[in-house]
Design an enzyme around this catalytic site. Structure first.
Site, mmCIF file in Angstrom:
data_model
loop_
_atom_site.group_PDB
_atom_site.id
_atom_site.type_symbol
_atom_site.label_atom_id
_atom_site.label_comp_id
_atom_site.label_asym_id
_atom_site.label_seq_id
_atom_site.Cartn_x
_atom_site.Cartn_y
_atom_site.Cartn_z
ATOM 1 N N LEU A 182 1.045 -1.128 0.181
ATOM 2 C CA LEU A 182 -0.006 -0.033 -0.096
ATOM 3 C C LEU A 182 0.931 1.227 -0.002
ATOM 4 C CD1 LEU A 182 -2.695 -0.988 2.722
ATOM 5 C CD2 LEU A 182 -2.889 -1.178 0.019
ATOM 6 N N ASP A 183 0.519 2.236 -0.794
ATOM 7 C CA ASP A 183 1.303 3.433 -0.758
ATOM 8 C C ASP A 183 1.304 4.132 0.604
ATOM 9 O OD1 ASP A 183 1.488 3.344 -3.538
ATOM 10 O OD2 ASP A 183 -0.428 4.560 -3.850
ATOM 11 N N LYS A 184 2.405 4.842 1.027
ATOM 12 C CA LYS A 184 2.678 5.247 2.355
ATOM 13 C C LYS A 184 1.540 5.859 2.735
ATOM 14 C CE LYS A 184 5.314 9.213 4.749
ATOM 15 N NZ LYS A 184 6.231 10.126 4.372
#
Length: 353
Positions: free
Chosen positions: A162-164
């Site tokens: 998952l993106d930051k």
């Protein structure tokens, strides 16, 4: 067949300093347009330490390659005829990230896998810009001796990211067999992944799909884009709630799993995700019908991350075959956006009575 490069010294042009090693070569005039990472991997395949293409790619992305004296940071850039390239090898570091005692919201754990609810702001993998404080650091500390080794290293197996600034459900492997089987599941899309997203505007069908190939943008290498040269990608959506005239809460189901897939697909159909710093296209104040709506819009526009949450993940256990499913409620900041819109809608409704 002659090589397409010339080494500039008998010893691979190793120029040693106390901090780094420089590897220099010159492309021949007839070298063609091969990708630079592939070109260098061939050139240095017999170097004294392994220089895989993936390592060379990482070095290039880390700005450790120069082309005729200028930094080159695109691994896919074509080789230039007669150009001189210098690849900088940084000092070796411990390949295994250090464990760090960081808080984890654990949804499930057994001997083979661990499922967590990832908060906003947590980076998944250590990287040059984020060597510490990542999910991997936290999992190494938490799992400890229960990690039996993946690829000969005591580390968790991350099979999806998952993106930051995307929150929600993530799964990681603790054993080699779980890692291998989860990898196959994700490659075959043999699981159910559902996200919730707040997108700008309300003019969208209740249900629909985006079937559009995704690849790296020709205009901005940090972005993905719908392109005929891209990889097959399909996103299905279902409307959960509408907040006229501001936004819609969608449930997005991934049939494929490409980088930034939901973010790009929603922007492609004119319904970009609120707060998205790369693909967001918020409405202008002049498009709002009254002062209350414009005030609400200003609050929504101040949201500083993509309003995207991995709400559900279900699959067969990679070792036992047991059916598993994990869900996560919307985080507080997205709930606040909904509260703001509900308040503005109620205020506008009272003003029309």
């Amino acid at each position: 067949m002659p090589s397409s490069f010339a080494l500039l010294s008998p010893a691979m042009m190793d120029s040693f300093t106390q901090e780094k090693t420089l590897l220099t070569l010159q492309a021949r005039a007839d070298c063609g347009n091969e990708r630079i990472d592939r070109f260098l991997a061939k050139a240095f395949r017999n170097y004294q330490e392994p220089l895989s293409r993936s390592r060379i790619k990482s070095l290039i992305l880390d700005h450790q390659l120069s082309e005729n004296g200028s930094t080159l940071s695109d691994p896919s850039a074509p080789v230039k005829s007669a150009a001189t390239y210098i690849l900088t090898l940084l000092p070796p570091v411990d390949a295994t990230p250090k464990g760090e005692d960081l808080p984890l919201d654990i949804l499930f754990e057994d001997d083979h896998i661990i499922a967590i609810n990832k908060p906003v702001g947590l980076v998944v993998h250590p990287a040059p810009g984020s060597p510490n404080g990542t999910l991997v650091n936290a999992l190494i500390a938490h799992c400890g001796e229960s990690l039996t080794g993946i690829g000969g290293v005591l580390r968790p197996g991350i099979v999806h990211r998952l993106d930051k600034d995307t929150s929600g459900v993530m799964i990681a492997a603790k054993t080699a067999v779980a890692h291998a089987n989860l990898t196959k599941m994700f490659a075959a899309h043999d699981l159910d992944r559902r996200y919730q997203a707040l997108v700008w505007g309300t003019e969208i069908d209740r249900d629909g799909s985006v079937d559009a190939p995704l690849g790296r943008s020709d205009f901005d290498r940090k972005k993905q884009a719908v392109t005929s040269k891209g990889r097959h990608a399909i996103t299905h959506w279902h409307t959960l709630r509408s907040f006229p005239p501001f936004a819609t809460l969608l449930e997005c189901r991934l049939e494929t799993g490409r980088t930034h897939q939901i973010r790009v697909h929603m922007a492609h159909i004119g319904r970009s995700i609120i707060g998205d710093p790369l693909y967001g296209r918020p409405p202008r104040a002049g498009q709002m019908p009254d002062v209350t709506a414009r005030t609400c819009l200003a609050q929504l526009r101040s949201f500083r991350r993509q309003a995207l949450h991995a709400a559900h993940l279900s699959f067969a256990h990679p070792v036992t075959g047991e059916a598993l499913g994990f869900s996560s409620q919307l985080p507080d900041d997205m709930q606040t956006l909904i509260h703001i819109m509900d308040g503005a809608i109620a205020t506008r409704a009272r003003g029309k009575i």
